[in-house]
Design a protein around this motif. Structure first.
Motif, PDB file in Angstrom:
ATOM      1  N   GLY A  40      15.688 -12.742 -20.138  1.00 14.98           N
ATOM      2  CA  GLY A  40      15.066 -13.200 -21.365  1.00 14.98           C
ATOM      3  C   GLY A  40      13.958 -14.221 -21.198  1.00 14.98           C
ATOM      4  O   GLY A  40      13.360 -14.654 -22.189  1.00 14.98           O
ATOM      5  N   THR A  43      10.488 -12.812 -22.368  1.00 14.59           N
ATOM      6  CA  THR A  43      10.468 -12.673 -23.821  1.00 14.59           C
ATOM      7  C   THR A  43      10.288 -14.036 -24.484  1.00 14.59           C
ATOM      8  O   THR A  43       9.444 -14.211 -25.361  1.00 14.59           O
ATOM      9  CB  THR A  43      11.758 -11.997 -24.327  1.00 14.59           C
ATOM     10  OG1 THR A  43      11.889 -10.724 -23.689  1.00 14.59           O
ATOM     11  CG2 THR A  43      11.747 -11.819 -25.828  1.00 14.59           C
ATOM     12  N   CYS A  46       6.696 -15.419 -23.833  1.00 19.20           N
ATOM     13  CA  CYS A  46       5.663 -14.688 -24.573  1.00 19.20           C
ATOM     14  C   CYS A  46       5.734 -14.982 -26.070  1.00 19.20           C
ATOM     15  O   CYS A  46       4.699 -15.097 -26.737  1.00 19.20           O
ATOM     16  CB  CYS A  46       5.760 -13.193 -24.301  1.00 19.20           C
ATOM     17  SG  CYS A  46       5.225 -12.750 -22.637  1.00 19.20           S
ATOM     18  N   LYS A  47       6.937 -15.125 -26.626  1.00 17.44           N
ATOM     19  CA  LYS A  47       7.075 -15.479 -28.039  1.00 17.44           C
ATOM     20  C   LYS A  47       6.384 -16.805 -28.323  1.00 17.44           C
ATOM     21  O   LYS A  47       5.665 -16.947 -29.314  1.00 17.44           O
ATOM     22  CB  LYS A  47       8.554 -15.602 -28.423  1.00 17.44           C
ATOM     23  CG  LYS A  47       9.288 -14.304 -28.583  1.00 17.44           C
ATOM     24  CD  LYS A  47      10.731 -14.620 -28.932  1.00 17.44           C
ATOM     25  CE  LYS A  47      11.598 -13.402 -28.940  1.00 17.44           C
ATOM     26  NZ  LYS A  47      12.998 -13.741 -29.261  1.00 17.44           N
ATOM     27  N   LEU A  76       9.125  -4.972 -23.164  1.00 23.49           N
ATOM     28  CA  LEU A  76       8.903  -6.366 -23.569  1.00 23.49           C
ATOM     29  C   LEU A  76       7.869  -6.424 -24.694  1.00 23.49           C
ATOM     30  O   LEU A  76       8.077  -7.096 -25.709  1.00 23.49           O
ATOM     31  CB  LEU A  76       8.446  -7.211 -22.381  1.00 23.49           C
ATOM     32  CG  LEU A  76       7.922  -8.605 -22.717  1.00 23.49           C
ATOM     33  CD1 LEU A  76       8.962  -9.448 -23.441  1.00 23.49           C
ATOM     34  CD2 LEU A  76       7.433  -9.298 -21.464  1.00 23.49           C
ATOM     35  N   ARG A  79       9.488  -5.402 -27.793  1.00 26.49           N
ATOM     36  CA  ARG A  79      10.389  -6.445 -28.314  1.00 26.49           C
ATOM     37  C   ARG A  79       9.601  -7.521 -29.054  1.00 26.49           C
ATOM     38  O   ARG A  79      10.118  -8.163 -29.969  1.00 26.49           O
ATOM     39  CB  ARG A  79      11.189  -7.093 -27.177  1.00 26.49           C
ATOM     40  CG  ARG A  79      12.470  -6.400 -26.863  1.00 26.49           C
ATOM     41  CD  ARG A  79      13.396  -7.246 -25.993  1.00 26.49           C
ATOM     42  NE  ARG A  79      12.805  -7.785 -24.798  1.00 26.49           N
ATOM     43  CZ  ARG A  79      12.589  -7.105 -23.663  1.00 26.49           C
ATOM     44  NH1 ARG A  79      12.927  -5.828 -23.578  1.00 26.49           N
ATOM     45  NH2 ARG A  79      12.060  -7.696 -22.613  1.00 26.49           N
ATOM     46  N   LEU A  80       8.364  -7.724 -28.649  1.00 28.19           N
ATOM     47  CA  LEU A  80       7.493  -8.697 -29.318  1.00 28.19           C
ATOM     48  C   LEU A  80       6.885  -8.118 -30.592  1.00 28.19           C
ATOM     49  O   LEU A  80       6.059  -8.748 -31.229  1.00 28.19           O
ATOM     50  CB  LEU A  80       6.390  -9.152 -28.355  1.00 28.19           C
ATOM     51  CG  LEU A  80       6.875  -9.885 -27.111  1.00 28.19           C
ATOM     52  CD1 LEU A  80       5.727 -10.066 -26.124  1.00 28.19           C
ATOM     53  CD2 LEU A  80       7.505 -11.228 -27.466  1.00 28.19           C
ATOM     54  N   ILE A 125      11.550 -12.049 -34.161  1.00 30.59           N
ATOM     55  CA  ILE A 125      11.205 -12.317 -32.762  1.00 30.59           C
ATOM     56  C   ILE A 125      11.162 -13.783 -32.415  1.00 30.59           C
ATOM     57  O   ILE A 125      10.939 -14.136 -31.274  1.00 30.59           O
ATOM     58  CB  ILE A 125       9.867 -11.648 -32.365  1.00 30.59           C
ATOM     59  CG1 ILE A 125       8.691 -12.234 -33.128  1.00 30.59           C
ATOM     60  CG2 ILE A 125       9.925 -10.159 -32.490  1.00 30.59           C
ATOM     61  CD1 ILE A 125       7.345 -11.792 -32.604  1.00 30.59           C
TER      62      ILE A 125
END
Length: 126
Positions: A40, A43, A46-47, A76, A79-80, A125
């Protein structure tokens, strides 16, 4: 990015404004140590970068590119909540053959707009 438990450098997130600057488009990319895959970290990093880009830098659009063979990378981006815009045929290379010739690869391109990121979808997210 550094691991919390040992302060070891585990990855890097790249965020660069694209030309022409008045389009307010940025590109996000990342490289992480395989030892830390699936935990994670990418993720989470990047969030935070997306949030910074949209909320502090006033980005209109953020794009991300990856090799189609790198399934964890395009997952990924999904997921974003970025959407795939295209499959580009051999636009880039990351290495060269023993003869010094580029080893070209395909790329997927994903994007997300500020309005999408800042909308109700953002709760999914962040």
């Amino acid at each position: 990015m550094r691991a919390k438990e040992n302060n070891k450098l585990i990855g890097n997130v790249y965020f660069q404004q694209q030309e022409p600057k008045e389009f307010l488009t940025w590109e996000i990319s990342y490289v992480f140590n395989p030892e830390y895959y699936g935990k994670g970290y990418a993720t989470e990093a990047c969030k935070r970068v997306l949030k910074y880009g949209f909320e502090q830098l006033g980005a209109h659009r953020v794009i991300g590119k990856c090799n189609p063979k790198n399934t964890p990378s395009w997952r990924l981006l999904e997921r974003l909540l970025m959407r795939m815009e295209g499959h580009f045929k051999k636009p880039a290379f990351f290495g060269k053959s023993n003869q010094g010739k580029p080893i070209w690869h395909d790329a997927y391109q994903y994007s997300i707009l500020a309005g999408e990121f800042l909308s109700i979808r953002m709760t999914k997210i962040t």
